[in-house]
Design a protein around this motif. Structure first.
Motif, PDB file in Angstrom:
ATOM      1  N   ASP A  49       0.858  -1.180   0.000  1.00 51.05           N
ATOM      2  CA  ASP A  49       0.000   0.000   0.000  1.00 51.05           C
ATOM      3  C   ASP A  49       0.901   1.239   0.000  1.00 51.05           C
ATOM      4  O   ASP A  49       1.727   1.394   0.907  1.00 51.05           O
ATOM      5  N   PRO A  50       0.772   2.111  -0.984  1.00 51.89           N
ATOM      6  CA  PRO A  50       1.674   3.258  -1.081  1.00 51.89           C
ATOM      7  C   PRO A  50       1.437   4.377  -0.063  1.00 51.89           C
ATOM      8  O   PRO A  50       2.304   5.208   0.137  1.00 51.89           O
ATOM      9  N   CYS A  51       0.280   4.367   0.593  1.00 52.40           N
ATOM     10  CA  CYS A  51       0.041   5.434   1.564  1.00 52.40           C
ATOM     11  C   CYS A  51       0.083   4.892   2.991  1.00 52.40           C
ATOM     12  O   CYS A  51      -0.373   3.781   3.262  1.00 52.40           O
ATOM     13  N   PRO A  52       0.641   5.666   3.909  1.00 48.21           N
ATOM     14  CA  PRO A  52       0.717   5.228   5.304  1.00 48.21           C
ATOM     15  C   PRO A  52      -0.661   5.187   5.952  1.00 48.21           C
ATOM     16  O   PRO A  52      -1.600   5.828   5.479  1.00 48.21           O
ATOM     17  N   ARG A  53      -0.764   4.439   7.042  1.00 53.29           N
ATOM     18  CA  ARG A  53      -2.050   4.243   7.720  1.00 53.29           C
ATOM     19  C   ARG A  53      -1.952   4.566   9.204  1.00 53.29           C
ATOM     20  O   ARG A  53      -0.898   4.462   9.814  1.00 53.29           O
ATOM     21  N   TYR A  54      -3.108   4.929   9.781  1.00 48.64           N
ATOM     22  CA  TYR A  54      -3.233   5.104  11.225  1.00 48.64           C
ATOM     23  C   TYR A  54      -3.631   3.765  11.844  1.00 48.64           C
ATOM     24  O   TYR A  54      -4.286   2.952  11.184  1.00 48.64           O
ATOM     25  N   PRO A  55      -3.295   3.546  13.116  1.00 44.10           N
ATOM     26  CA  PRO A  55      -3.681   2.292  13.783  1.00 44.10           C
ATOM     27  C   PRO A  55      -5.181   2.027  13.758  1.00 44.10           C
ATOM     28  O   PRO A  55      -5.605   0.891  13.593  1.00 44.10           O
ATOM     29  N   HIS A  56      -6.006   3.083  13.886  1.00 43.90           N
ATOM     30  CA  HIS A  56      -7.464   2.870  13.917  1.00 43.90           C
ATOM     31  C   HIS A  56      -8.021   2.399  12.574  1.00 43.90           C
ATOM     32  O   HIS A  56      -9.167   1.978  12.492  1.00 43.90           O
ATOM     33  N   GLU A  57      -7.212   2.429  11.516  1.00 42.66           N
ATOM     34  CA  GLU A  57      -7.653   1.959  10.199  1.00 42.66           C
ATOM     35  C   GLU A  57      -7.415   0.462  10.002  1.00 42.66           C
ATOM     36  O   GLU A  57      -7.839  -0.099   8.995  1.00 42.66           O
ATOM     37  N   LEU A  58      -6.741  -0.175  10.954  1.00 41.66           N
ATOM     38  CA  LEU A  58      -6.300  -1.555  10.772  1.00 41.66           C
ATOM     39  C   LEU A  58      -6.808  -2.503  11.853  1.00 41.66           C
ATOM     40  O   LEU A  58      -6.954  -2.114  13.006  1.00 41.66           O
ATOM     41  N   TRP A  59      -7.058  -3.746  11.449  1.00 42.05           N
ATOM     42  CA  TRP A  59      -7.302  -4.843  12.377  1.00 42.05           C
ATOM     43  C   TRP A  59      -6.043  -5.698  12.365  1.00 42.05           C
ATOM     44  O   TRP A  59      -5.536  -6.061  11.299  1.00 42.05           O
TER      45      TRP A  59
END
Length: 81
Positions: free
Chosen positions: A49-59
């Protein structure tokens, strides 16, 4: 102490590289954490995934393959991580 430089160590160790995660916005789409960059917002980079993510976006799906420290045994040699 500068409050802007405070690192959330618990979060950093929860989202270790190699952890398998699923995007909450796209159920069924699994990826592996490539890195956690504490000084970047959002801090979590995924392998595919080319864009970084926040923890609340992930399981978090699995930490089974996560390596916290590479250790190779060599007699007489003291190693640290």
């Amino acid at each position: 102490m500068n409050r802007e430089l405070v690192i959330d160590w618990d979060e950093m160790f929860e989202y270790l590289p190699g952890t398998i995660v699923e995007l909450k916005a796209r159920p069924g789409s699994r990826d592996r954490i490539a890195s956690y960059e504490a000084m970047i917002v959002p801090p979590i980079w995924l392998v595919n995934d080319p864009c970084p993510r926040y923890p609340h976006e992930l399981w978090i799906i699995s930490r089974q393959e996560v390596k916290v420290c590479d250790v190779e045994f060599q007699p007489g040699v003291v190693q640290t991580c």
